[in-house]
Motif scaffolding. Structure first.
Motif, PDB file in Angstrom:
ATOM      1  N   VAL A 131      83.443  78.128  23.401  1.00 37.74           N
ATOM      2  CA  VAL A 131      82.011  78.021  23.154  1.00 37.74           C
ATOM      3  C   VAL A 131      81.299  79.157  23.884  1.00 37.74           C
ATOM      4  CG1 VAL A 131      82.002  75.537  22.781  1.00 37.74           C
ATOM      5  CG2 VAL A 131      81.756  76.429  25.095  1.00 37.74           C
ATOM      6  N   ASP A 132      80.112  79.529  23.394  1.00 31.05           N
ATOM      7  CA  ASP A 132      79.437  80.702  23.939  1.00 31.05           C
ATOM      8  C   ASP A 132      78.372  80.353  24.971  1.00 31.05           C
ATOM      9  OD1 ASP A 132      77.572  79.584  22.273  1.00 31.05           O
ATOM     10  OD2 ASP A 132      77.103  81.434  21.180  1.00 31.05           O
ATOM     11  N   GLY A 133      78.553  79.225  25.647  1.00 34.13           N
ATOM     12  CA  GLY A 133      77.638  78.868  26.707  1.00 34.13           C
ATOM     13  C   GLY A 133      77.414  77.375  26.798  1.00 34.13           C
ATOM     14  N   PHE A 134      76.445  76.999  27.611  1.00 40.01           N
ATOM     15  CA  PHE A 134      76.105  75.588  27.814  1.00 40.01           C
ATOM     16  C   PHE A 134      74.911  75.231  26.941  1.00 40.01           C
ATOM     17  CE2 PHE A 134      73.851  72.109  29.772  1.00 40.01           C
ATOM     18  CZ  PHE A 134      74.865  71.236  30.136  1.00 40.01           C
ATOM     19  N   TYR A 135      75.044  74.163  26.158  1.00 39.93           N
ATOM     20  CA  TYR A 135      74.004  73.732  25.221  1.00 39.93           C
ATOM     21  C   TYR A 135      73.394  72.400  25.651  1.00 39.93           C
ATOM     22  CZ  TYR A 135      75.158  77.338  21.767  1.00 39.93           C
ATOM     23  OH  TYR A 135      75.343  78.535  21.113  1.00 39.93           O
ATOM     24  N   SER A 136      72.181  72.176  25.209  1.00 42.19           N
ATOM     25  CA  SER A 136      71.484  70.923  25.506  1.00 42.19           C
ATOM     26  C   SER A 136      72.132  69.734  24.813  1.00 42.19           C
ATOM     27  CB  SER A 136      70.014  71.027  25.087  1.00 42.19           C
ATOM     28  OG  SER A 136      69.910  71.341  23.701  1.00 42.19           O
ATOM     29  N   ALA A 137      72.890  69.992  23.760  1.00 43.03           N
ATOM     30  CA  ALA A 137      73.648  68.964  23.044  1.00 43.03           C
ATOM     31  C   ALA A 137      74.785  69.679  22.330  1.00 43.03           C
ATOM     32  CB  ALA A 137      72.754  68.226  22.048  1.00 43.03           C
ATOM     33  N   ASN A 138      75.672  68.916  21.734  1.00 42.03           N
ATOM     34  CA  ASN A 138      76.791  69.516  21.021  1.00 42.03           C
ATOM     35  C   ASN A 138      76.261  70.237  19.778  1.00 42.03           C
ATOM     36  OD1 ASN A 138      79.114  70.154  19.574  1.00 42.03           O
ATOM     37  ND2 ASN A 138      80.172  68.286  20.223  1.00 42.03           N
ATOM     38  N   PRO A 139      76.346  71.583  19.738  1.00 38.94           N
ATOM     39  CA  PRO A 139      75.784  72.312  18.591  1.00 38.94           C
ATOM     40  C   PRO A 139      76.481  72.005  17.275  1.00 38.94           C
ATOM     41  CG  PRO A 139      77.063  73.775  20.005  1.00 38.94           C
ATOM     42  CD  PRO A 139      76.952  72.476  20.735  1.00 38.94           C
ATOM     43  N   ALA A 140      77.705  71.488  17.331  1.00 44.31           N
ATOM     44  CA  ALA A 140      78.400  71.126  16.093  1.00 44.31           C
ATOM     45  C   ALA A 140      77.814  69.871  15.466  1.00 44.31           C
ATOM     46  CB  ALA A 140      79.890  70.912  16.387  1.00 44.31           C
ATOM     47  N   ILE A 163      71.163  68.053  33.530  1.00 45.34           N
ATOM     48  CA  ILE A 163      72.171  69.012  33.072  1.00 45.34           C
ATOM     49  C   ILE A 163      73.530  68.326  32.975  1.00 45.34           C
ATOM     50  CG2 ILE A 163      73.465  71.082  33.725  1.00 45.34           C
ATOM     51  CD1 ILE A 163      70.735  71.737  32.624  1.00 45.34           C
ATOM     52  N   GLU A 164      73.863  67.523  33.972  1.00 48.91           N
ATOM     53  CA  GLU A 164      75.148  66.815  33.944  1.00 48.91           C
ATOM     54  C   GLU A 164      75.209  65.842  32.776  1.00 48.91           C
ATOM     55  OE1 GLU A 164      77.110  65.914  37.866  1.00 48.91           O
ATOM     56  OE2 GLU A 164      75.034  66.036  38.553  1.00 48.91           O
ATOM     57  N   ALA A 165      74.087  65.199  32.479  1.00 47.31           N
ATOM     58  CA  ALA A 165      74.062  64.260  31.348  1.00 47.31           C
ATOM     59  C   ALA A 165      74.263  64.986  30.032  1.00 47.31           C
ATOM     60  CB  ALA A 165      72.736  63.508  31.343  1.00 47.31           C
ATOM     61  N   MET A 166      73.717  66.188  29.909  1.00 43.69           N
ATOM     62  CA  MET A 166      73.905  66.984  28.689  1.00 43.69           C
ATOM     63  C   MET A 166      75.373  67.332  28.470  1.00 43.69           C
ATOM     64  SD  MET A 166      70.750  69.686  28.945  1.00 43.69           S
ATOM     65  CE  MET A 166      69.063  69.129  29.209  1.00 43.69           C
ATOM     66  N   ALA A 167      76.134  67.459  29.550  1.00 47.00           N
ATOM     67  CA  ALA A 167      77.548  67.826  29.441  1.00 47.00           C
ATOM     68  C   ALA A 167      78.386  66.692  28.885  1.00 47.00           C
ATOM     69  CB  ALA A 167      78.087  68.255  30.807  1.00 47.00           C
ATOM     70  N   GLY A 168      77.871  65.471  28.935  1.00 51.62           N
ATOM     71  CA  GLY A 168      78.623  64.338  28.431  1.00 51.62           C
ATOM     72  C   GLY A 168      79.675  63.880  29.420  1.00 51.62           C
ATOM     73  N   ASP A 169      80.497  62.973  28.985  1.00 53.17           N
ATOM     74  CA  ASP A 169      81.565  62.425  29.813  1.00 53.17           C
ATOM     75  C   ASP A 169      82.887  63.020  29.368  1.00 53.17           C
ATOM     76  OD1 ASP A 169      82.390  60.126  31.786  1.00 53.17           O
ATOM     77  OD2 ASP A 169      83.783  60.033  30.093  1.00 53.17           O
ATOM     78  N   ALA A 170      83.693  63.483  30.333  1.00 50.35           N
ATOM     79  CA  ALA A 170      84.941  64.176  30.007  1.00 50.35           C
ATOM     80  C   ALA A 170      85.912  63.290  29.248  1.00 50.35           C
ATOM     81  CB  ALA A 170      85.608  64.686  31.290  1.00 50.35           C
ATOM     82  N   GLY A 171      85.774  61.970  29.393  1.00 50.20           N
ATOM     83  CA  GLY A 171      86.737  61.092  28.740  1.00 50.20           C
ATOM     84  C   GLY A 171      86.234  60.447  27.475  1.00 50.20           C
ATOM     85  N   SER A 172      85.130  60.955  26.939  1.00 51.21           N
ATOM     86  CA  SER A 172      84.568  60.320  25.748  1.00 51.21           C
ATOM     87  C   SER A 172      84.261  61.356  24.688  1.00 51.21           C
ATOM     88  CB  SER A 172      83.280  59.579  26.119  1.00 51.21           C
ATOM     89  OG  SER A 172      82.221  60.513  26.289  1.00 51.21           O
ATOM     90  N   GLY A 173      83.794  60.870  23.530  1.00 47.24           N
ATOM     91  CA  GLY A 173      83.432  61.765  22.446  1.00 47.24           C
ATOM     92  C   GLY A 173      82.186  62.577  22.725  1.00 47.24           C
TER      93      GLY A 173
END
Length: 368
Positions: A175-184, A202-212
């Motif tokens: 990916v080409d950087g950090f996005y506010s949500a999944n650009p896909a 910012i951490e919430a935007m990254a989501g959870d590593a173990g989830s979708g």
């Protein structure tokens, strides 16, 4: 905006998908040659480069004919053992035309969490970099269990950056950087050019590593950014598929920079200065003067010590009048210190019966 050519010491993390073709399982030689050109270009510019590279399991999997599904731990370790040889050889052959020596360094979580191993690792990296070699670091998957794994090379790269005092960390990603949500999934997602503070939002935007909710492992990248920036190291996430990805980054490719408020040396001094000492060393006047000039503490300048400290522990540094000058990470145990104090460094091997380091406390491991 930061520039990789301004880095004094640069760590670059390379993911398996960039190095190994997903379909064939073969090494992407053209891409690796382009990366080697970038490393040579930066080295000529005066930047010291360390590479943290995935790929050993992906390469070994193909050689052993293992499926592309998740593997049991034992099969992953076997694949890593086979792939590590090929990965090291590939880097060696890619860098050799530029007169650069490649060095393989295999790490586990214990190597950075245990202070004695941490000091050993730091000293080894300093020697390799001093010789002009480019360390190629990977998690030691052949021996690491789930309990002692980093689990991903983003966090490993950040820990290496902190260990060696790097001022920049590049995560070459898909990916080409950090996005506010999944650009896909979200067409309104916005990419951040710069992040100065890693907030809960910012951490919430990254989501959870173990989830979708995880965006290509973005959670682990934010965790890496927190480790790196706390150590005074700026971090950038950029898309790495370009043949010369670091050149592309320098020329303005999309990316997200996580800024650091401190330089690596200041951050390290603060970390050491906040430790609880396990003992103390008392110096003569000559050693006090040498320390104030920025020198390391040699055994010859030590008049005595207190406490039951181990190698890698923090000890308080006192002058002969009992005034504390600062803290430092000792390279010798209390028992060894008692034997070598007051003696020249050349006498250490004779006194202890085995070779030792010249300094009792290196200047880089000292906060005065």
């Amino acid at each position: 905006m930061a520039s990789v050519t301004s880095a004094k010491r640069l760590v670059v993390k390379i993911g398996s998908a960039l190095l190994v073709d997903k379909t064939t399982g073969d090494l992407r030689h053209d891409w690796l040659q382009g990366l080697a050109q970038d490393v040579a270009w930066l080295s000529e510019n005066g930047t010291q480069v360390v590479l943290v590279s995935s790929g050993s399991i992906a390469l070994g999997r193909g050689v052993l004919g293992l499926p592309k599904t998740d593997l049991p731990l034992e099969q992953s370790q076997a694949a890593a053992a086979v792939g590590q040889i090929r990965l090291a050889r590939a880097y060696e052959e890619a860098l050799a035309p530029y007169g650069i020596t490649a060095a393989q360094v295999l790490m586990t979580l214990e190597d950075t969490s245990d202070r004695r191993r941490y000091l050993n690792s730091r000293a080894t990296f300093e020697q390799l970099i001093g010789f002009g070699a480019v360390p190629i670091v990977n998690e030691n998957d052949t021996v690491a269990t789930d309990e002692i794994r980093f689990g991903d090379n983003d966090r490993l790269a950040a820990q290496i950056a902190a260990t060696i005092g790097a001022d920049q960390l590049v995560l070459l990603s898909d990916v080409d950087g950090f996005y506010s949500a999944n650009p896909a999934d979200d067409p309104t997602a916005v990419r951040y050019d710069t992040i100065d503070h890693i907030t809960p939002d910012i951490e919430a935007m990254a989501g959870d590593a173990g989830s979708g909710l995880s965006k290509g492992g973005m959670k682990t990248k934010v965790m890496a950014a927190k480790t790196a920036t706390a150590a005074g190291c700026a971090m950038v996430i950029c898309e790495g598929s370009a043949r010369r990805p670091l050149t592309a980054l320098e020329n303005g490719a999309n990316c997200t920079w996580f800024t650091a408020t401190l330089d690596p040396q200041t951050a390290r001094k603060r970390w050491i200065g906040a430790m609880k000492p396990k003992g103390s060393v008392i110096l003569d006047a000559g050693a006090v003067t040498a320390l104030k000039r920025g020198n390391s503490l040699l055994p010859a300048g030590v008049q005595g010590s207190t406490g039951r400290f181990k190698r890698g522990d923090a000890v308080a540094i006192h002058d002969a009048n009992g005034h504390q000058l600062g803290l430092g990470l000792t390279r010798y145990t209390a028992e060894e210190t008692n034997v070598i104090q007051g003696h020249k460094s050349a006498e250490i091997e004779t006194l202890l019966g085995y070779p030792g380091r010249a300094a009792l406390i290196h200047r880089d491991d000292m906060a005065l």
